[in-house]
Design a protein around this motif. Structure first.
Motif, mmCIF file in Angstrom:
data_model
loop_
_atom_site.group_PDB
_atom_site.id
_atom_site.type_symbol
_atom_site.label_atom_id
_atom_site.label_comp_id
_atom_site.label_asym_id
_atom_site.label_seq_id
_atom_site.Cartn_x
_atom_site.Cartn_y
_atom_site.Cartn_z
ATOM 1 N N PRO A 1 40.774 30.051 4.460
ATOM 2 C CA PRO A 1 39.502 29.984 3.724
ATOM 3 C C PRO A 1 38.821 28.623 3.866
ATOM 4 O O PRO A 1 39.476 27.603 4.141
ATOM 5 N N GLY A 2 37.507 28.604 3.654
ATOM 6 C CA GLY A 2 36.733 27.374 3.806
ATOM 7 C C GLY A 2 37.190 26.254 2.898
ATOM 8 O O GLY A 2 37.194 25.080 3.299
ATOM 9 N N ASN A 3 37.592 26.572 1.652
ATOM 10 C CA ASN A 3 38.013 25.498 0.746
ATOM 11 C C ASN A 3 39.342 24.879 1.188
ATOM 12 O O ASN A 3 39.595 23.700 0.925
ATOM 13 N N VAL A 4 40.184 25.653 1.874
ATOM 14 C CA VAL A 4 41.428 25.096 2.414
ATOM 15 C C VAL A 4 41.108 24.139 3.563
ATOM 16 O O VAL A 4 41.719 23.068 3.681
ATOM 17 N N LYS A 5 40.132 24.505 4.392
ATOM 18 C CA LYS A 5 39.725 23.622 5.486
ATOM 19 C C LYS A 5 39.130 22.322 4.942
ATOM 20 O O LYS A 5 39.337 21.250 5.517
ATOM 21 N N LEU B 1 40.026 20.924 2.105
ATOM 22 C CA LEU B 1 41.196 20.170 1.657
ATOM 23 C C LEU B 1 41.888 19.510 2.845
ATOM 24 O O LEU B 1 42.307 18.346 2.765
ATOM 25 N N ILE B 2 42.006 20.227 3.948
ATOM 26 C CA ILE B 2 42.612 19.658 5.157
ATOM 27 C C ILE B 2 41.810 18.443 5.620
ATOM 28 O O ILE B 2 42.382 17.413 6.003
ATOM 29 N N LEU C 1 40.071 16.412 3.788
ATOM 30 C CA LEU C 1 40.345 15.294 2.879
ATOM 31 C C LEU C 1 41.715 14.684 3.189
ATOM 32 O O LEU C 1 41.878 13.464 3.180
ATOM 33 N N VAL C 2 42.692 15.517 3.488
ATOM 34 C CA VAL C 2 44.026 15.017 3.864
ATOM 35 C C VAL C 2 43.930 14.213 5.161
ATOM 36 O O VAL C 2 44.566 13.157 5.311
ATOM 37 N N LYS C 3 43.110 14.676 6.113
ATOM 38 C CA LYS C 3 42.920 13.941 7.363
ATOM 39 C C LYS C 3 42.213 12.604 7.114
ATOM 40 O O LYS C 3 42.487 11.618 7.811
ATOM 41 N N TYR C 4 41.292 12.598 6.157
ATOM 42 C CA TYR C 4 40.651 11.334 5.789
ATOM 43 C C TYR C 4 41.715 10.355 5.293
ATOM 44 O O TYR C 4 41.721 9.182 5.690
ATOM 45 N N TRP C 5 42.594 10.833 4.427
ATOM 46 C CA TRP C 5 43.681 9.976 3.931
ATOM 47 C C TRP C 5 44.539 9.474 5.085
ATOM 48 O O TRP C 5 44.909 8.300 5.137
ATOM 49 N N GLY D 1 40.447 17.923 -5.832
ATOM 50 C CA GLY D 1 41.342 16.838 -6.219
ATOM 51 C C GLY D 1 42.732 17.336 -6.564
ATOM 52 O O GLY D 1 43.732 16.709 -6.208
ATOM 53 N N GLU D 2 42.803 18.477 -7.253
ATOM 54 C CA GLU D 2 44.112 19.024 -7.610
ATOM 55 C C GLU D 2 44.896 19.411 -6.355
ATOM 56 O O GLU D 2 46.097 19.126 -6.246
ATOM 57 N N GLY D 3 44.216 20.045 -5.405
ATOM 58 C CA GLY D 3 44.888 20.399 -4.152
ATOM 59 C C GLY D 3 45.387 19.171 -3.420
ATOM 60 O O GLY D 3 46.506 19.143 -2.885
ATOM 61 N N PHE D 4 44.562 18.125 -3.400
ATOM 62 C CA PHE D 4 44.941 16.890 -2.720
ATOM 63 C C PHE D 4 46.163 16.253 -3.372
ATOM 64 O O PHE D 4 47.084 15.799 -2.690
ATOM 65 N N LYS D 5 46.178 16.232 -4.686
ATOM 66 C CA LYS D 5 47.319 15.633 -5.378
ATOM 67 C C LYS D 5 48.597 16.419 -5.111
ATOM 68 O O LYS D 5 49.681 15.836 -4.976
ATOM 69 N N ARG D 6 48.491 17.738 -5.018
ATOM 70 C CA ARG D 6 49.674 18.553 -4.729
ATOM 71 C C ARG D 6 50.215 18.262 -3.327
ATOM 72 O O ARG D 6 51.428 18.195 -3.121
ATOM 73 N N VAL D 7 49.312 18.074 -2.349
ATOM 74 C CA VAL D 7 49.758 17.749 -0.988
ATOM 75 C C VAL D 7 50.466 16.395 -0.976
ATOM 76 O O VAL D 7 51.553 16.242 -0.402
#
Length: 352
Positions: free
Chosen positions: A214-218, A220-221, A223-227, A267-273
Motif C-alpha cells: 500500500p501507498g502508506n507503507v511505501k 513509511l519506507i 522515511l526509513v530510507k531518510y533515516w 510516526g508510530e510506524g517509524f517508531k515500531r521499525v
C-alpha cells in the motif's frame, strides 16, 4: 553528534508536525528525483537493448544477445528517496548455458559472462550519458550517469543468463508451482556455490513484492530510507545495511506488528521499525510465502552457510537470508536506532 541531530528537523519536531515535514521535505523532493532518474534509466535500458550481438570466447564460441533488460530498484518499486535510492537493472543474456545444480562457478564465470561484461564496460564508457563506468565483479557493473541538473546518478547493472523462464502471475499458488523447480535446484546446490548467479533473475519478483505494498507503507519506507541516509550513514560512514533489507523489515513491521491496517500514523510506524532494529533483531526469524511454500522456506532456513539467526528470507529467494551479509553491522545499527529513539521526535510518539 547525537545531540546535534536532536536539534535538527525532523528529530526536534513533535509527532503532530512530522507528516507535514515529511510531505514538504521527503515526498516532494523525491518526486522530482524520480522524473530525472527515470530518464537516465530509460537511456541506459535503450543503450543496452541496442548493443550489437556478442560472442563467448573459446573454440565453441556462441553468439550472445541481450534478451531483456529489467528495471529494478526503488524507482520501479515506488519507494524512492532522492538521496537514498538504489537503482539497478538486470541484463538477461541469451546464449549462456542454463545453470544446473552441479555447474562449476569458476568455469561459468570465466568462460561466459566475464568477457561479455568487459565488452559492455568498454561500450558504456563511450556512451554520451555516462560519466564513468566501473566493473564491480564478473557479474556486476556500476554506471555513473550524467543528469541534466549536473548531478551524477549511480546505477548498478547485473548480468545473468536466461536461467528462469517465468512471467509474473498474480496468483500465489500458480507462482509457487512455476518456481518450485528452480528453487529446488538452488537449494540443492552446495555451500558457497553459485546460487548468486540465479539471484538477478529473481529481481522482478523482489520488485513486484515491494511494489504491491500500500501507498502508506511505501511512505513509511521512504522515511526509513531518510533515516538511513541522513542519520545512520552520518553516524557511520561504512555501509551497514542496504535499502532492500530495510524495505523488507518495514513491510514485516507493517504486517506482523501493526496488523496490516488500512491507515496508520507515520510516526508510530517509524517508531515500531526503529524499535525492532534497536531491540528485537537478535533472535529474529521470518519468511513470506508469496512465491514459495512453507516447506521450501523451511528447507532454505536449514542451509548451513546462510541460516543463522537473525533470519529474514528474501521473499523472492528461499536460499537467501538478507540479514546474513549485514551481520557485522547489526550491532551498530541497533545502537544508532536506540540513540534515535531518544530524540525529541521519537520520545513524543506513543505506541500502543
Amino acid at each position: 553528534m547525537a545531540s546535534n541531530f536532536s536539534r535538527q528537523e525532523p528529530w526536534n519536531l513533535s509527532q503532530e508536525n512530522l507528516q507535514e515535514w515529511f510531505q514538504d521535505n521527503v515526498e516532494e523532493g523525491s518526486r522530482s528525483f524520480a522524473v530525472e532518474s527515470n530518464k537516465s534509466m530509460d537511456d541506459l535500458v535503450r543503450f543496452l537493448h541496442n548493443m550489437p550481438d556478442m560472442k563467448t570466447k573459446g573454440p565453441k564460441a556462441k553468439p550472445v544477445k541481450v534478451k531483456e533488460v529489467r528495471k529494478g530498484g526503488s524507482i520501479e518499486k515506488g519507494t524512492f528517496y532522492k538521496d537514498g535510492s538504489d537503482l539497478d537493472c538486470v541484463v538477461v543474456l541469451n546464449g549462456i548455458p542454463k545453470l544446473k545444480a552441479n555447474t562449476k562457478t569458476g568455469k561459468y564465470r570465466r568462460g561466459h559472462l566475464k568477457p561479455l561484461v568487459e565488452k559492455v564496460v568498454t561500450a558504456l564508457q563511450q556512451a554520451s550519458f555516462t560519466a564513468r563506468c566501473e566493473k564491480v565483479s564478473n557479474l556486476q557493473l556500476k554506471v555513473y550517469a550524467k543528469q541534466e541538473t549536473g548531478g551524477i546518478l549511480e546505477i548498478d547493472i547485473l548480468f545473468t543468463g536466461n536461467n528462469l523462464d517465468y512471467n509474473y502471475i498474480d496468483d500465489e499458488v500458480t507462482m509457487q508451482r512455476i518456481l518450485s523447480t528452480p528453487y529446488n535446484t538452488m537449494l540443492n546446490m552446495p555451500p558457497k556455490s553459485q546460487r548468486f548467479i540465479y539471484q538477478p533473475c529473481l529481481t522482478p519478483l523482489q520488485t513486484e513484492f515491494v511494489k504491491s505494498q500500500p501507498g502508506n507503507v511505501k511512505s513509511l519506507i521512504r522515511l526509513v530510507k531518510y533515516w538511513k541516509a541522513e542519520y545512520l550513514h552520518q553516524r557511520q560512514t561504512e555501509k551497514l545495511i542496504n535499502s532492500y533489507t530495510l524495505e523488507l523489515i518495514t513491510i514485516y513491521v507493517y504486517e506482523e506488528e501493526m496488523g496490516s491496517p488500512d491507515r496508520f500514523d507515520l510516526g508510530e510506524g517509524f517508531k515500531r521499525v526503529l524499535s525492532l532494529l534497536a531491540y528485537k533483531l537478535g533472535g529474529f526469524q521470518h519468511y513470506w510465502d508469496n512465491f514459495y511454500s512453507d516447506e521450501t522456506a523451511q528447507r532454505g532456513m536449514k542451509l548451513k552457510d546462510m541460516m543463522k539467526r537473525p533470519i529474514l528470507l528474501d521473499p523472492a529467494d528461499p536460499s537467501d537470508n538478507v540479514l546474513q551479509r549485514w551481520k557485522k553491522g547489526l550491532g551498530t545499527i541497533s545502537e544508532i536506532a536506540r540513540e534515535t529513539l531518544q530524540t525529541p521526535l521519537l520520545r513524543s510518539i506513543h505506541v500502543n
